[in-house]
Design a protein around this motif. Sequence first.
Motif, PDB file in Angstrom:
ATOM      1  N   GLN A 183      64.003  26.280  39.745  1.00  0.00           N
ATOM      2  CA  GLN A 183      63.188  25.959  40.913  1.00  0.00           C
ATOM      3  C   GLN A 183      62.976  27.185  41.786  1.00  0.00           C
ATOM      4  N   THR A 184      62.793  28.312  41.132  1.00  0.00           N
ATOM      5  CA  THR A 184      62.497  29.538  41.853  1.00  0.00           C
ATOM      6  C   THR A 184      60.999  29.801  41.787  1.00  0.00           C
ATOM      7  N   VAL A 185      60.375  30.030  42.904  1.00  0.00           N
ATOM      8  CA  VAL A 185      58.938  30.282  42.908  1.00  0.00           C
ATOM      9  C   VAL A 185      58.600  31.469  43.809  1.00  0.00           C
ATOM     10  N   ALA A 186      57.412  32.004  43.581  1.00  0.00           N
ATOM     11  CA  ALA A 186      56.804  32.906  44.552  1.00  0.00           C
ATOM     12  C   ALA A 186      55.525  32.234  45.040  1.00  0.00           C
ATOM     13  N   LEU A 187      55.177  32.493  46.274  1.00  0.00           N
ATOM     14  CA  LEU A 187      53.889  32.023  46.769  1.00  0.00           C
ATOM     15  C   LEU A 187      52.834  33.042  46.366  1.00  0.00           C
ATOM     16  N   ALA A 188      51.608  32.591  46.244  1.00  0.00           N
ATOM     17  CA  ALA A 188      50.551  33.514  45.863  1.00  0.00           C
ATOM     18  C   ALA A 188      49.266  33.149  46.587  1.00  0.00           C
ATOM     19  N   ALA A 189      48.488  34.175  46.882  1.00  0.00           N
ATOM     20  CA  ALA A 189      47.169  33.948  47.464  1.00  0.00           C
ATOM     21  C   ALA A 189      46.173  34.853  46.766  1.00  0.00           C
ATOM     22  N   ASP A 190      45.101  34.270  46.291  1.00  0.00           N
ATOM     23  CA  ASP A 190      44.029  35.036  45.663  1.00  0.00           C
ATOM     24  C   ASP A 190      42.846  35.007  46.623  1.00  0.00           C
ATOM     25  N   LEU A 191      42.593  36.134  47.245  1.00  0.00           N
ATOM     26  CA  LEU A 191      41.550  36.188  48.266  1.00  0.00           C
ATOM     27  C   LEU A 191      40.214  36.570  47.650  1.00  0.00           C
ATOM     28  N   GLY A 192      39.188  35.858  48.046  1.00  0.00           N
ATOM     29  CA  GLY A 192      37.823  36.255  47.728  1.00  0.00           C
ATOM     30  C   GLY A 192      37.132  36.595  49.030  1.00  0.00           C
ATOM     31  N   HIS A 234      34.744  35.138  50.290  1.00  0.00           N
ATOM     32  CA  HIS A 234      34.347  33.938  51.026  1.00  0.00           C
ATOM     33  C   HIS A 234      35.202  32.712  50.696  1.00  0.00           C
ATOM     34  N   HIS A 235      36.331  32.955  50.064  1.00  0.00           N
ATOM     35  CA  HIS A 235      37.221  31.820  49.812  1.00  0.00           C
ATOM     36  C   HIS A 235      38.649  32.329  49.685  1.00  0.00           C
ATOM     37  N   VAL A 236      39.565  31.392  49.698  1.00  0.00           N
ATOM     38  CA  VAL A 236      40.961  31.767  49.484  1.00  0.00           C
ATOM     39  C   VAL A 236      41.628  30.661  48.672  1.00  0.00           C
ATOM     40  N   ARG A 237      42.469  31.101  47.745  1.00  0.00           N
ATOM     41  CA  ARG A 237      43.145  30.171  46.851  1.00  0.00           C
ATOM     42  C   ARG A 237      44.635  30.439  46.998  1.00  0.00           C
ATOM     43  N   GLY A 258      41.329  30.766  33.402  1.00  0.00           N
ATOM     44  CA  GLY A 258      40.229  30.345  34.255  1.00  0.00           C
ATOM     45  C   GLY A 258      40.412  30.770  35.695  1.00  0.00           C
ATOM     46  N   PRO A 259      40.097  29.907  36.627  1.00  0.00           N
ATOM     47  CA  PRO A 259      40.121  30.293  38.039  1.00  0.00           C
ATOM     48  C   PRO A 259      41.517  30.570  38.575  1.00  0.00           C
ATOM     49  N   ASP A 260      42.551  30.128  37.856  1.00  0.00           N
ATOM     50  CA  ASP A 260      43.906  30.349  38.362  1.00  0.00           C
ATOM     51  C   ASP A 260      44.493  31.686  37.946  1.00  0.00           C
ATOM     52  N   ALA A 261      43.816  32.418  37.080  1.00  0.00           N
ATOM     53  CA  ALA A 261      44.424  33.605  36.480  1.00  0.00           C
ATOM     54  C   ALA A 261      44.901  34.600  37.540  1.00  0.00           C
ATOM     55  N   GLY A 262      44.050  34.858  38.527  1.00  0.00           N
ATOM     56  CA  GLY A 262      44.437  35.819  39.556  1.00  0.00           C
ATOM     57  C   GLY A 262      45.621  35.338  40.377  1.00  0.00           C
ATOM     58  N   LEU A 263      45.597  34.069  40.711  1.00  0.00           N
ATOM     59  CA  LEU A 263      46.685  33.493  41.496  1.00  0.00           C
ATOM     60  C   LEU A 263      48.007  33.590  40.735  1.00  0.00           C
ATOM     61  N   LEU A 264      47.983  33.190  39.490  1.00  0.00           N
ATOM     62  CA  LEU A 264      49.203  33.234  38.683  1.00  0.00           C
ATOM     63  C   LEU A 264      49.687  34.678  38.535  1.00  0.00           C
ATOM     64  N   GLY A 265      48.751  35.589  38.375  1.00  0.00           N
ATOM     65  CA  GLY A 265      49.137  36.990  38.250  1.00  0.00           C
ATOM     66  C   GLY A 265      49.794  37.507  39.520  1.00  0.00           C
ATOM     67  N   ALA A 266      49.238  37.136  40.669  1.00  0.00           N
ATOM     68  CA  ALA A 266      49.817  37.587  41.937  1.00  0.00           C
ATOM     69  C   ALA A 266      51.225  37.027  42.112  1.00  0.00           C
ATOM     70  N   GLY A 267      51.388  35.751  41.797  1.00  0.00           N
ATOM     71  CA  GLY A 267      52.712  35.140  41.925  1.00  0.00           C
ATOM     72  C   GLY A 267      53.703  35.756  40.953  1.00  0.00           C
ATOM     73  N   ASP A 278      50.864  23.159  43.408  1.00  0.00           N
ATOM     74  CA  ASP A 278      50.295  23.016  44.745  1.00  0.00           C
ATOM     75  C   ASP A 278      49.154  24.014  44.978  1.00  0.00           C
ATOM     76  N   ILE A 279      48.293  24.154  43.971  1.00  0.00           N
ATOM     77  CA  ILE A 279      47.199  25.110  44.080  1.00  0.00           C
ATOM     78  C   ILE A 279      46.041  24.499  44.862  1.00  0.00           C
ATOM     79  N   ASP A 280      45.495  25.273  45.749  1.00  0.00           N
ATOM     80  CA  ASP A 280      44.464  24.755  46.642  1.00  0.00           C
ATOM     81  C   ASP A 280      43.478  25.862  46.987  1.00  0.00           C
ATOM     82  N   GLU A 281      42.205  25.520  47.010  1.00  0.00           N
ATOM     83  CA  GLU A 281      41.212  26.514  47.392  1.00  0.00           C
ATOM     84  C   GLU A 281      40.404  26.006  48.573  1.00  0.00           C
ATOM     85  N   SER A 282      40.059  26.934  49.462  1.00  0.00           N
ATOM     86  CA  SER A 282      39.159  26.537  50.539  1.00  0.00           C
ATOM     87  C   SER A 282      38.323  27.728  50.951  1.00  0.00           C
TER      88      SER A 282
END
Lengths: 397, 397
Positions: free
Chosen positions: A76-85, A87-90, A362-371, A102-106
Amino acid sequence: MTAAEEQPGSAAHVLELVANGSAASRADLVRELGLAASTVSARVQELVEAGLLSESGEGASRGGRRPRLLRVADRQTVALAADLGSHHVRTGAVGLTGGGFDIDESAFDLTAGPGPALDMLTERLTALAERQRAAGRTVRGVGIGFPGPVDADGGRIIAPSRMPGWHLFALRDRLADRLGLPVLLDNDANVLALGEHRAAHPALRHLVVVKAGRGIGSGVISGGRLYRGARGSAGDISHVRVDSTAELPCSCGNIGCLETVASGAAIAAALRGQGIAADSTTDILRLVENGEPHATTLVRQAGRDIGAVLAVVVNFFNPEAVILGGALSGAEPLVAAVRGMLYERCLPMATRDLVIDAAACGPDAGLLGAGHAALRASAAADGPLPAADGPLPAPRA
Amino acid sequence: MTAAEEQPGSAAHVLELVANGSAASRADLVRELGLAASTVSARVQELVEAGLLSESGEGASRGGRRPRLLRVADRQTVALAADLGSHHVRTGAVGLTGGGFDIDESAFDLTAGPGPALDMLTERLTALAERQRAAGRTVRGVGIGFPGPVDADGGRIIAPSRMPGWHLFALRDRLADRLGLPVLLDNDANVLALGEHRAAHPALRHLVVVKAGRGIGSGVISGGRLYRGARGSAGDISHVRVDSTAELPCSCGNIGCLETVASGAAIAAALRGQGIAADSTTDILRLVENGEPHATTLVRQAGRDIGAVLAVVVNFFNPEAVILGGALSGAEPLVAAVRGMLYERCLPMATRDLVIDAAACGPDAGLLGAGHAALRASAAADGPLPAADGPLPAPRA
DNA sequence: ACAACTTCATTCGATTCCGAAGAAAGTCCA
DNA sequence: TGGACTTTCTTCGGAATCGAATGAAGTTGT
């Protein structure tokens, strides 16, 4: 949390090879790492005792004794990640096994400057951390992908075009102060490359990962590691002059750059010029999927332009794979056009075994890479082994 | 003698750093290698006892105890080297200190096929070895630079354009058999890159070395080591399509390749088309030096075309230096045109500290690089230490 | 069924390498 | 001139790693 170098064969490295499926047994690790079997055995034992790795039965024989299978014991060890665009953030959390929670984009306008962005990230990541902790998970760090030039060592943004106010902003340390967690900051294409390499192509050693979204960038894996170049700006392909009748001015000061004809922003602008409503890359994708001929033509031409530039890169760098990520890689015509251009223009020797594919994550690749990068950096920084039930590592000052 | 990998910190590595001036004392070596001082001391002692390194007085203080200077004790150990061009061959011997002896160039038509070339090399290198041995020197190996695609691991030539009969010819082993010496075979641009890196820019880690002669090639140093890419074909820049009205057919099957407009062969052909006698790159250089306007124009345009391709490479690879070698790099207009194009088209971040220069070793660079590579490979293959007065290493079977 | 061979994993001495401590030699500044 | 600090280099235990030997478990062929 600087971009720490990780020596091959470290405990973190072992964990990674098991996590991404490159190695399932001690013998696999020996082959993969090139270390002595005794050393690998010792390291695995440490990791098992620390609760990070566990044995799970036996695998199939390859003509001899069956291997004892290893897998990551997700503590249960995690890192948080944010993939910034722009005009959006994931945002999301990434576990040791490579999965995202708990992946979310807005929508968020990064061009509004660093102040609002810092507030937004603090708020979202704090809430995310609380939810993760409530679920019993330990948060070890934060990884951020930023859509512009980044000084990864210094944790700062460098002169991003069309994003006033960001130059030399120390996003890493500012965010680390606010969150009380170590933060890793890197370019979005770089974290995308790390993510795709780890999740989809861990065995490949030379990889070019293109991020085709609102802008165009690429991340380079060389010798199995992220390649940054002399000044950290390696991977730029967007400011290359392309054959084009329209020699549009570019934010870099030159004319006719790839970015001015083949980026999502350029395509959207061209569509608007033809009276078609298009603002975001999502709009473009929708138009292509609906068979809008102008949109499809523009996307295909963008693919050809990107392919023409990549042809030079492939001949020079001779990678094993070219991976297309970013929002536009969801458009089949773009991928097809890149493929066609590479096969047409590159040397046969360079394309004979070349893999050309859209990003597997797909769209999560950057997020997963950052984490993933954040997890790896925290393992490297805090020593190889977090105590099985020990305290949290101290946040970076 | 395969292209042996050399681990950092080996005895051969220490010797190399001292030989090329990167390190003059034990403390320098510690800084350069990143190893513990005790380890370096031990290694230096070994090398001194083996007679490969010697102490030579003390250097200037940097605010503390004076360093004890080290230098290579040239035990008269050399490798033979041959730098092959499509229409000439250059041979010589290269010592541990990096100097060349008995260098000689003569015309030879490589396109006549491997048989005559093998005979020619055997004859010249045998005579050279005899002269070197008569002078009391020990010959440790042979390094060959070949002007076409090479499978360095397999020691074979691969499908060179315009050189019938060479495909898959096992030049390395055939020559090793005849000479009774281990032979190292590599592409001419690669050995040029090795030579320039070692002799002129040992401190740089990311380097692109262009060989502009009758053909165009480049060798890439990444992370301080020669970069070959996934299939060993990295560094190709000659089959990139360039903006050009004349879309001439190229030997690779495409049209408009850089090679068809900017190579020495292309320039000579263009001059002949204008009724000016020009056959070799030497002729071109002479015409430019004599101020022949057509020749100067063509050379300058070639520089611009090469520069346009290199601009993509520089943005992508972000090297610390671009070095121009090969015969055409002797023409100032070409160097100037490349400089201009790079400064115009590259990102400021990529060119801010970029060194752009002609090869420091001039026409000998490739030869010295080939000899140096052979010396290094023989050190790696025969163990770190040849006995001070021991026997010759056994020739490769 | 049994020998021969292969693969997987651990144990144990030998080696290599590091890091701390310190000795040797010099500079800098009051 | 005489400490305080630097730089260079060596000595010496201890830790990490290797490699060979060994054992454990399976497959293949006769």
